[in-house]
Design a protein around this motif. Sequence first.
Motif, PDB file in Angstrom:
ATOM      1  N   SER A 137       0.808  -1.224   0.000  1.00 49.53           N
ATOM      2  CA  SER A 137       0.000   0.000   0.000  1.00 49.53           C
ATOM      3  C   SER A 137       0.841   1.274   0.000  1.00 49.53           C
ATOM      4  CB  SER A 137      -0.946   0.009   1.203  1.00 49.53           C
ATOM      5  OG  SER A 137      -0.225  -0.053   2.424  1.00 49.53           O
ATOM      6  N   TYR A 179       1.138   3.153  -3.511  1.00 49.16           N
ATOM      7  CA  TYR A 179      -0.004   3.678  -4.258  1.00 49.16           C
ATOM      8  C   TYR A 179       0.174   5.134  -4.690  1.00 49.16           C
ATOM      9  CZ  TYR A 179      -2.475  -0.467  -2.466  1.00 49.16           C
ATOM     10  OH  TYR A 179      -2.857  -1.752  -2.147  1.00 49.16           O
ATOM     11  N   ASN A 224      -5.112  -5.668   0.594  1.00 48.62           N
ATOM     12  CA  ASN A 224      -4.535  -4.559  -0.160  1.00 48.62           C
ATOM     13  C   ASN A 224      -4.850  -4.662  -1.646  1.00 48.62           C
ATOM     14  OD1 ASN A 224      -3.426  -3.161   1.978  1.00 48.62           O
ATOM     15  ND2 ASN A 224      -1.406  -4.071   1.790  1.00 48.62           N
ATOM     16  N   ASN A 229      -8.027  -2.348  -0.867  1.00 47.02           N
ATOM     17  CA  ASN A 229      -7.314  -1.102  -0.580  1.00 47.02           C
ATOM     18  C   ASN A 229      -6.845  -0.413  -1.857  1.00 47.02           C
ATOM     19  OD1 ASN A 229      -6.081   0.966   0.775  1.00 47.02           O
ATOM     20  ND2 ASN A 229      -4.539  -0.286   1.807  1.00 47.02           N
ATOM     21  N   SER A 255      -7.958   3.285  -3.066  1.00 47.04           N
ATOM     22  CA  SER A 255      -6.877   4.271  -3.142  1.00 47.04           C
ATOM     23  C   SER A 255      -6.703   4.825  -4.548  1.00 47.04           C
ATOM     24  CB  SER A 255      -5.564   3.639  -2.660  1.00 47.04           C
ATOM     25  OG  SER A 255      -5.665   3.242  -1.310  1.00 47.04           O
TER      26      SER A 255
END
Length: 244
Positions: free
Chosen positions: A61, A64, A108, A112, A116
């Motif tokens: 993460s 990103y 993730n 996620n 994101s």
Amino acid sequence: MNLVNKVIVITGGTSGIGRQLVSLLCDDNTIIVVARPSERLTKLEKAHQNIHVVSADLSESTLYKGLAQKIQQMFPVIDVLINNAAIQNTPTFTETHFNYDTIEREINVNLNAICSLSYLLLPNLMSAIENAIILNINSGLSLVPKKSSAIYCACKAAMNAFSQSLNYQLEHTNVKVLQAFLPLVDTPMTSGRESTKLTSKQAAIEIIKGLEKQSTINDIGKVKLLRILIALTPSLAKKLLKRS
């Protein structure tokens, strides 16, 4: 949406459904493929002048923001973001070979990263001259979970809620949030499972049809029947999907 001369970001574009989407869309559009560093990614960029690649492991993460910045530097305006990348771990929590470290990684990649990138690339999507699209590739397992792959099922259910809520937030903008709900598809992720599967190319063709129609919900293959089953006999739907 007329998918010609569009800038399209596709995550997980080096294999399976993502690779088929790239192949079907690259002749008439500019494609940015996001995937883990690999020889396949390098070859993909060389295969077509309309394909650009950005290497990133979406299980991390912390990458990103940097990933989004690279894309934004390349293309200030984006017409379509296809959140396709996914991973699925099948061991149950009670099995001795279940790996605790896979929980965060799976969340993730499957959730996620979708949240994101949708946020980080939203300014680029809102800069599109016409309508822009966020397309989240979902699964029938978001509607009814199975026994194995609990994290995967939970992420897909969360993606469904996220997509609907984000669509409400963007209601008065040029950006729409769509979902494609897939049945079991023949991809590297489902290798070894003895079941009737939709081919990756068939899945990609149906996904593109829904994208062109801007269908908020695009049920593909057996997911159409699953919706009916859930409405009529939800207990039977749960029983059938439990061990699917």
